[in-house]
Scaffold this active site. Sequence first.
Site, PDB file in Angstrom:
ATOM      1  N   ARG A 156     -10.641 -19.853   4.758  1.00  0.00           N
ATOM      2  CA  ARG A 156      -9.444 -20.113   5.566  1.00  0.00           C
ATOM      3  C   ARG A 156      -9.775 -20.378   7.032  1.00  0.00           C
ATOM      4  O   ARG A 156      -9.170 -21.245   7.660  1.00  0.00           O
ATOM      5  CB  ARG A 156      -8.511 -18.905   5.478  1.00  0.00           C
ATOM      6  CG  ARG A 156      -7.957 -18.726   4.114  1.00  0.00           C
ATOM      7  CD  ARG A 156      -7.270 -17.396   3.964  1.00  0.00           C
ATOM      8  NE  ARG A 156      -6.648 -17.338   2.646  1.00  0.00           N
ATOM      9  CZ  ARG A 156      -5.932 -16.309   2.221  1.00  0.00           C
ATOM     10  NH1 ARG A 156      -5.756 -15.273   3.000  1.00  0.00           N
ATOM     11  NH2 ARG A 156      -5.405 -16.335   1.025  1.00  0.00           N
ATOM     12  N   GLY A 212       1.691 -14.450  -1.945  1.00  0.00           N
ATOM     13  CA  GLY A 212       1.776 -15.244  -3.176  1.00  0.00           C
ATOM     14  C   GLY A 212       1.576 -14.401  -4.434  1.00  0.00           C
ATOM     15  O   GLY A 212       1.574 -14.946  -5.539  1.00  0.00           O
ATOM     16  N   GLU A 225      -3.594  -3.208   4.912  1.00  0.00           N
ATOM     17  CA  GLU A 225      -3.990  -4.039   6.053  1.00  0.00           C
ATOM     18  C   GLU A 225      -4.205  -3.248   7.340  1.00  0.00           C
ATOM     19  O   GLU A 225      -4.839  -3.730   8.276  1.00  0.00           O
ATOM     20  CB  GLU A 225      -2.948  -5.157   6.269  1.00  0.00           C
ATOM     21  CG  GLU A 225      -3.493  -6.310   7.096  1.00  0.00           C
ATOM     22  CD  GLU A 225      -2.500  -7.456   7.276  1.00  0.00           C
ATOM     23  OE1 GLU A 225      -1.543  -7.570   6.482  1.00  0.00           O
ATOM     24  OE2 GLU A 225      -2.705  -8.238   8.218  1.00  0.00           O
ATOM     25  N   ASP A 241       1.498  -0.592  14.601  1.00  0.00           N
ATOM     26  CA  ASP A 241       1.893   0.768  15.041  1.00  0.00           C
ATOM     27  C   ASP A 241       0.943   1.850  14.519  1.00  0.00           C
ATOM     28  O   ASP A 241       0.581   2.774  15.252  1.00  0.00           O
ATOM     29  CB  ASP A 241       3.308   1.123  14.551  1.00  0.00           C
ATOM     30  CG  ASP A 241       4.351   0.110  14.960  1.00  0.00           C
ATOM     31  OD1 ASP A 241       3.994  -0.907  15.583  1.00  0.00           O
ATOM     32  OD2 ASP A 241       5.537   0.327  14.646  1.00  0.00           O
ATOM     33  N   ALA A 292       0.832  -1.207   0.000  1.00  0.00           N
ATOM     34  CA  ALA A 292       0.000   0.000   0.000  1.00  0.00           C
ATOM     35  C   ALA A 292       0.867   1.258   0.000  1.00  0.00           C
ATOM     36  O   ALA A 292       0.598   2.214  -0.737  1.00  0.00           O
ATOM     37  CB  ALA A 292      -0.925  -0.005   1.214  1.00  0.00           C
ATOM     38  N   HIS A 332      -3.639 -12.710   8.666  1.00  0.00           N
ATOM     39  CA  HIS A 332      -4.148 -11.381   8.297  1.00  0.00           C
ATOM     40  C   HIS A 332      -5.019 -10.859   9.433  1.00  0.00           C
ATOM     41  O   HIS A 332      -5.809 -11.601  10.005  1.00  0.00           O
ATOM     42  CB  HIS A 332      -4.980 -11.490   7.017  1.00  0.00           C
ATOM     43  CG  HIS A 332      -5.315 -10.170   6.382  1.00  0.00           C
ATOM     44  ND1 HIS A 332      -4.575  -9.614   5.370  1.00  0.00           N
ATOM     45  CD2 HIS A 332      -6.309  -9.282   6.650  1.00  0.00           C
ATOM     46  CE1 HIS A 332      -5.107  -8.451   5.026  1.00  0.00           C
ATOM     47  NE2 HIS A 332      -6.151  -8.230   5.788  1.00  0.00           N
TER      48      HIS A 332
END
Length: 608
Positions: A436, A199, A575, A377, A167, A546
């Site tokens: 997942r 990936g 993220e 952070d 990002a 994640h």
Amino acid sequence: MFKPFKKALLSMLVLIMSFTFMTACSQPDNSAAEEKTDIEAVKGKYKDGVYEGREPGKGGDIVVKVTVTDGDISKVEVVEHKESEMISDEAIKRIVSSVQSEKSTNVDVVSGATMTSEAVIKAIKSALVQAGGSEAIFAADPKVKHVTKEAEIEQTYEVVIIGAGGAGLTAAVEASQAGAKVVVLEKMPSIGGNTLVSGGGLNVPGSDQQKKFNVKDSVDQFVEDTLKGGDNINNKELVQVMAENALPTAEWLINDINVEFMPDRLQQFGGHSVPRALIAKGNHGTDLIEKLKAKADELGVVFKMETKADELIIDKGGQVTGVKASNAAEQQLTFHASKGVIIASGGFGSNVEMRKKYNPEFDEKYMTTDVPGTTGDGIVMAEKIGADLLHMEHIQTYPTCNPKTGIISYVANSRFDGAILLNQEGKRFVEEMERRDVISRAILDQTGSYGYLVWGQEVEEVGHMTDVHQQEYDGFVNEKLLHKAETIEELAQFFNVDVQTMKKSIDTYNKQVEKGKDTDFNRRGELRPIAKAPFYIQKVVPAIHHTMGGLKINPQAQVLTANNEVIPGLFAAGEVTGGIHGTNRLGGNAVTDVAVFGRIAGQNVVKE
Ligand code: ADP
């Protein structure tokens, strides 16, 4: 070439004898004198010549060549290694240059690449041992610390970006292309973040690859799958933005940034109704990161490495005007941002305390696939100035990781091509194309909390995962976590699985494949038998992958307060944000999110 063993032995003996003599002669409590004597003893410390040292690193043996001239180190080269690209590059470069220029083996390990660093240092020492080196000699080497000092404690840019992952780099390119003077602060010695170790899958409805393989897809279908995957708690507006911008963003990456996606590869990750992920060259994030960095460099973006953003600066009107940071040289720095700050510091998967704070289930029993820099952070910094947080309790595990390290296994993505999952008893227990979180929980419920992926040649020839990820494959084989065999019996015996049960599970599955329907678990996607040798079995465990929660943003990537008010001058992407993926992120959606919202943040910050 290399010094004969005899000579090395002789020189070692001489050194040991002189060291023993000097130690014996010195006063026991006279440590300063002893230290001085040691240093004097090791002057002209090695025998001239060229020596080779070898030490296992993270990906295989690291081989170094050390040249000794006039009794000391004159040249160090790493002649062979299989360490991860980019993450290890800086470590190798830095250690080699420090040892060579300072003639010392007492150099710092490079954070984020500790195993590689330690292996390089050990390999250098083992080469030097052949030249007469010893632990006593190495211990007397001066301590070398590699730091870059900033000349200016206060610096002014138009845009300050926190984090050089996917990002941050995307935003940097966009902001810079729009004419802004941009600085990127990265706390680690290397760039790339989790995006680098991904990936490189990017979901794109309407890609050339989908057209080539006649896959019918649409933005609406992509939105529907993503919402379903996130249990519909996702921010629908953001999902719509991601889905609509996926194709133009992929085109931008291909045409403007020169990112290469495999022309004949289209992957269907779990939870997607059709194959829609483009896969970057090499099936990892390296090409993406390298090309974005090259573009950023070309545009004149400034990178400050090992520079950690600590605090956001706000003026009296509540506008974010800069960042306070600290660097490896222990300087306290201020970066003023006349247009704005973009937080792109990634998630908090590597911060166990933060994970436990928001969801006690994800404690230290879990390893993580994440790079060490992802410690939340940016979330903490923005929360301090009033940013709202969303979905913090939703933390995702990746189901198929290395049982010893937690590192994600890409060989195990043969699951998407048709590998099945068995437990220690040799039975299937979950639909392999499930989400997942569902697969991870199912694996944890099995004996020993691990699973075995099993596949044969029919699956292998789809993605050639053992070839594409050969380095990882070799590592798994060496660690006895993966076995290739000509028969199913041998696979079962390797891991002590009951042969008859395993054969029965595979026979039943193959019959279902023949009939075109998996009546046991209703597996999605194309079904492929496991009948043709060679066969493979791989042991896998889930690991933290994640963090779905993070900063609340609007479709312009502006950070919002609990009252949905914009915090002026503050943007976030990737993220570090929350809301897009709901309870659970689907495979291939991280890179799409990062690239789409990185671009939006980079474009909008310049308009401030
Ligand atoms: P995304 O996928 O959202 O781009 P990544 O994990 O790829 O996230 O990248 C995040 C980057 O931000 C990592 O390289 C990480 O080291 C860096 N980072 C995290 N916290 C800070 C901080 N306080 N200051 C500077 N860089 C940071």
